[in-house]
Motif scaffolding. Structure first.
Motif, short mmCIF file in Angstrom:
data_model
loop_
_atom_site.label_atom_id
_atom_site.label_comp_id
_atom_site.label_asym_id
_atom_site.label_seq_id
_atom_site.Cartn_x
_atom_site.Cartn_y
_atom_site.Cartn_z
N VAL A 83 0.93 -0.93 0.16
CA VAL A 83 -0.24 -0.67 -0.71
C VAL A 83 0.78 1.21 -0.11
CG1 VAL A 83 -1.92 1.76 1.66
CG2 VAL A 83 -2.08 -1.18 0.68
N GLY A 84 2.06 1.40 0.54
CA GLY A 84 2.99 2.66 1.23
C GLY A 84 3.04 2.80 -0.25
N THR A 85 4.07 1.80 -1.25
CA THR A 85 4.76 2.36 -2.28
C THR A 85 3.61 2.12 -3.77
OG1 THR A 85 4.65 -0.34 -2.90
CG2 THR A 85 6.04 0.72 -2.01
N HIS A 86 2.23 1.78 -3.70
CA HIS A 86 1.21 2.31 -4.56
C HIS A 86 0.25 3.63 -4.58
CE1 HIS A 86 -2.10 1.34 -7.39
NE2 HIS A 86 -1.06 0.09 -7.73
N PRO A 87 0.40 3.55 -5.65
CA PRO A 87 -0.32 5.46 -5.83
C PRO A 87 -1.67 5.51 -5.28
CG PRO A 87 -0.13 4.53 -8.31
CD PRO A 87 1.15 4.14 -7.26
N ALA A 88 -2.18 4.57 -5.81
CA ALA A 88 -3.74 4.11 -5.36
C ALA A 88 -3.94 4.16 -3.44
CB ALA A 88 -4.91 3.48 -6.05
N GLY A 89 -2.86 3.80 -3.02
CA GLY A 89 -3.08 3.03 -1.15
C GLY A 89 -3.19 4.70 -0.60
N ALA A 90 -3.98 4.50 0.74
CA ALA A 90 -4.67 5.36 1.10
C ALA A 90 -4.14 4.91 2.37
CB ALA A 90 -5.97 5.98 1.25
N GLY A 91 -4.17 4.29 3.30
CA GLY A 91 -3.81 2.93 4.33
C GLY A 91 -4.51 2.00 4.95
N ILE A 92 -4.17 1.55 5.97
CA ILE A 92 -3.97 0.23 6.40
C ILE A 92 -5.15 0.62 7.36
CG2 ILE A 92 -2.96 -1.16 7.68
CD1 ILE A 92 -2.47 -2.04 4.73
N ASP A 93 -6.67 -0.54 7.29
CA ASP A 93 -6.97 -1.02 8.50
C ASP A 93 -6.62 -2.03 9.05
OD1 ASP A 93 -8.96 -1.15 10.38
OD2 ASP A 93 -10.60 -1.14 8.96
N LEU A 94 -6.21 -2.36 9.72
CA LEU A 94 -5.72 -3.48 10.82
C LEU A 94 -6.78 -4.98 10.80
CD1 LEU A 94 -3.97 -2.93 14.13
CD2 LEU A 94 -2.87 -2.64 11.85
N GLY A 95 -7.87 -4.46 10.99
CA GLY A 95 -9.24 -5.51 10.77
C GLY A 95 -10.72 -5.30 10.78
N ASN A 96 -11.51 -6.17 10.02
CA ASN A 96 -12.78 -5.39 10.58
C ASN A 96 -13.37 -6.03 12.17
OD1 ASN A 96 -15.42 -4.09 8.49
ND2 ASN A 96 -15.65 -6.05 9.05
N GLU A 97 -13.93 -5.20 12.67
CA GLU A 97 -14.37 -4.86 13.27
C GLU A 97 -14.17 -6.77 14.64
OE1 GLU A 97 -18.93 -5.30 13.05
OE2 GLU A 97 -18.82 -3.48 12.36
N PRO A 98 -12.52 -6.50 14.80
CA PRO A 98 -11.75 -7.61 15.54
C PRO A 98 -12.02 -7.42 16.56
CG PRO A 98 -10.53 -5.67 15.47
CD PRO A 98 -11.54 -5.59 14.11
N ASN A 99 -13.27 -6.58 17.73
CA ASN A 99 -13.28 -7.19 18.54
C ASN A 99 -14.28 -8.09 18.40
OD1 ASN A 99 -14.64 -4.33 17.44
ND2 ASN A 99 -16.18 -5.18 18.93
N MET A 100 -15.60 -8.24 17.74
CA MET A 100 -16.30 -8.95 17.38
C MET A 100 -15.70 -11.03 18.13
SD MET A 100 -19.35 -7.60 17.05
CE MET A 100 -19.99 -9.18 16.41
N LEU A 101 -14.61 -10.75 17.25
CA LEU A 101 -14.27 -12.42 17.27
C LEU A 101 -13.62 -12.82 19.29
CD1 LEU A 101 -11.40 -11.93 14.74
CD2 LEU A 101 -13.33 -13.39 15.16
N VAL A 102 -13.85 -11.42 20.36
CA VAL A 102 -13.98 -12.22 21.53
C VAL A 102 -14.76 -13.65 22.06
CG1 VAL A 102 -14.38 -11.50 23.95
CG2 VAL A 102 -13.59 -9.60 21.78
N GLY A 103 -16.15 -13.38 21.08
CA GLY A 103 -17.06 -14.70 21.64
C GLY A 103 -16.81 -15.75 21.30
N PHE A 104 -15.79 -15.11 20.05
CA PHE A 104 -15.68 -16.67 19.29
C PHE A 104 -13.91 -16.98 19.68
CE2 PHE A 104 -18.29 -13.84 16.88
CZ PHE A 104 -19.06 -15.14 16.08
N GLU A 105 -13.74 -16.72 20.60
CA GLU A 105 -12.20 -16.96 21.18
C GLU A 105 -12.25 -18.22 22.23
OE1 GLU A 105 -8.57 -16.39 19.67
OE2 GLU A 105 -10.51 -15.58 17.88
N PRO A 106 -11.57 -19.50 21.76
CA PRO A 106 -11.72 -20.43 23.34
C PRO A 106 -10.70 -20.38 23.84
CG PRO A 106 -9.50 -20.67 21.08
CD PRO A 106 -9.98 -19.41 20.98
N GLN A 107 -10.36 -19.24 24.65
CA GLN A 107 -9.82 -18.58 25.86
C GLN A 107 -10.43 -17.42 26.10
OE1 GLN A 107 -7.08 -19.24 23.33
NE2 GLN A 107 -7.33 -21.17 23.94
N GLN A 108 -10.63 -16.98 27.03
CA GLN A 108 -10.88 -15.30 27.86
C GLN A 108 -10.02 -14.36 27.36
OE1 GLN A 108 -11.59 -14.96 31.75
NE2 GLN A 108 -12.31 -12.63 31.94
N VAL A 109 -10.96 -13.29 26.87
CA VAL A 109 -10.04 -12.25 26.49
C VAL A 109 -9.96 -10.95 26.89
CG1 VAL A 109 -9.48 -10.51 24.01
CG2 VAL A 109 -9.95 -13.09 23.50
N THR A 110 -9.33 -10.00 27.22
CA THR A 110 -9.64 -8.87 27.82
C THR A 110 -9.44 -7.54 27.34
OG1 THR A 110 -7.32 -8.93 28.80
CG2 THR A 110 -8.31 -10.22 29.83
#
Length: 376
Positions: free
Chosen positions: A129-156
């Motif tokens: 993305v950093g070397t492409h003229p169309a690259g605007a930026g990086i989003d780490l993940g789409n609503e990753p907090n929603m995965l908390v309920g699917f994790e096999p261990q407790q997440v804080t």
């Protein structure tokens, strides 16, 4: 994305032919047509979604084929005059949950293998993305907090914040000039559910993002669709986010949209216009990105019913009435002077979620041109 006098308007791109399984069944000509239709709406950017298991089939490498196809999409977006935000570590998207097959049981947020793999993945995409003229930026993940309920261990909360800080650092190391954001949903702001801390979301990414859904947030049910407050969710969450910033920075309403099944008394076009205009009533909002560009074709089964008709453009790549209204409104908002600073203030108790009870308090000072400022 960062100039309040030149607000950015875009869409979350959903390929009409294959949803994001397009990374597997890649059809460049279809994508070119999709992007042309998006540009015809007057959009200046798109947000796209990688599928984590497709892009990273093993924890120590990234798929060369997927990266090549990402490059092609960036190329075609550039041809269409669109900037691209790339959302990378997607384990939750359109109601579906994805998990890399090499991490069947470990915690995605704390397991050393998972974190190392995530650093590899975001670093590789950030370099591209950093070397492409169309690259605007990086989003780490789409609503990753929603995965908390699917994790096999407790997440804080501390686990999530540590994960985010590690990966923000990886992006900045790989591509120092590439902005990085974190696309959490509304819950960290409005509930006490385990999620990223509000302080982190407001202050550590380069732009503060909010996902402002009138239905999932409860605003339609709480205020009623005939009440303009039902469509004030963008303004509300932007003010909540701003209140948690220690230093003012731009706010991006990264997801906002409306499903036909959510309304009976007002038109989809009316709801679309009010969502957009109310969102831009907050001076700190510098970008709005609609969900979604295209409908999902009904022959792709398995999605919740509401997911199929969220687009501004149909599965034949024709602009829907909602899309025409979207185009008219954003054209007008681009030439409309930004609103003045609010005169009314409403205080949120420190460390309290901005839930519907607080939204009711905030609503008593509501104005569609000067929504009340939230303070802490």
């Amino acid at each position: 994305m960062i100039d309040p006098d030149r607000p950015a308007f875009g869409v979350n791109y959903v390929p009409r032919e294959q949803w994001w399984n397009a990374w597997l069944d890649f059809d460049e000509l279809s994508i070119v047509d999709d992007l042309a239709a998006i540009a015809a709406l007057g959009c200046d950017h798109i947000r796209i979604q990688c599928l984590w298991p497709v892009f990273q089939p093993s924890p120590t490498s990234v798929s060369a084929t997927a990266m090549s196809r990402l490059t092609v999409l960036l190329d075609r977006a550039h041809d269409a005059g669109l900037e691209v935000w790339v959302t990378v570590l997607n384990g939750f998207l359109s109601g579906w949950v994805f998990r890399p097959p090499w991490m069947p049981r470990g915690n995605l947020f704390t397991d050393p293998l998972a974190v190392s793999a995530a650093k590899t993945m975001v670093g590789a995409v950030a370099e591209l993305v950093g070397t492409h003229p169309a690259g605007a930026g990086i989003d780490l993940g789409n609503e990753p907090n929603m995965l908390v309920g699917f994790e096999p261990q407790q997440v804080t909360e501390a686990d999530l914040d540590g994960w985010a800080r590690t990966l923000i650092g990886s992006v900045r190391s790989a591509a120092p000039n590439v902005p990085v954001v974190l696309g959490a949903d509304h819950q960290p702001w409005t509930t006490s559910e385990v999620g990223f801390s509000r302080a982190l979301l407001a202050n550590e990414p380069d732009i503060t993002t909010v996902h402002a859904w009138p239905y999932f947030s409860g605003f339609i049910g709480h205020f009623g669709e005939d009440n303009d407050l039902a469509w004030s969710i963008g303004a509300y969450l932007a003010q909540v986010a701003a209140a948690h910033q220690t230093t003012p920075r731009p706010i991006w309403i990264q997801e906002i949209g409306i499903a036909p099944e959510w309304v009976t008394d007002v038109s989809i076009e009316h709801a679309t216009e009010r969502l957009l205009r109310n969102a831009l009533s907050v001076p700190a909002v510098t970008a709005v990105t609609w969900w979604a560009s295209h409908d999902i074709h009904r022959h792709h089964g398995g999605f919740a019913d509401l997911e199929y008709d969220l687009g501004l453009i149909d599965v034949n790549n024709k602009i829907k009435p909602t899309g025409h209204r979207f185009a008219e409104v954003i054209a007008d908002l681009r030439t409309t002077p930004r609103p003045p600073l609010p005169t009314a203030t409403v205080r949120l108790t420190p460390h309290s979620p901005a839930n519907l009870d607080f939204a009711t308090q905030w609503s008593k000072s509501w104005s569609p041109t000067q929504p009340p400022q939230i303070t802490i």
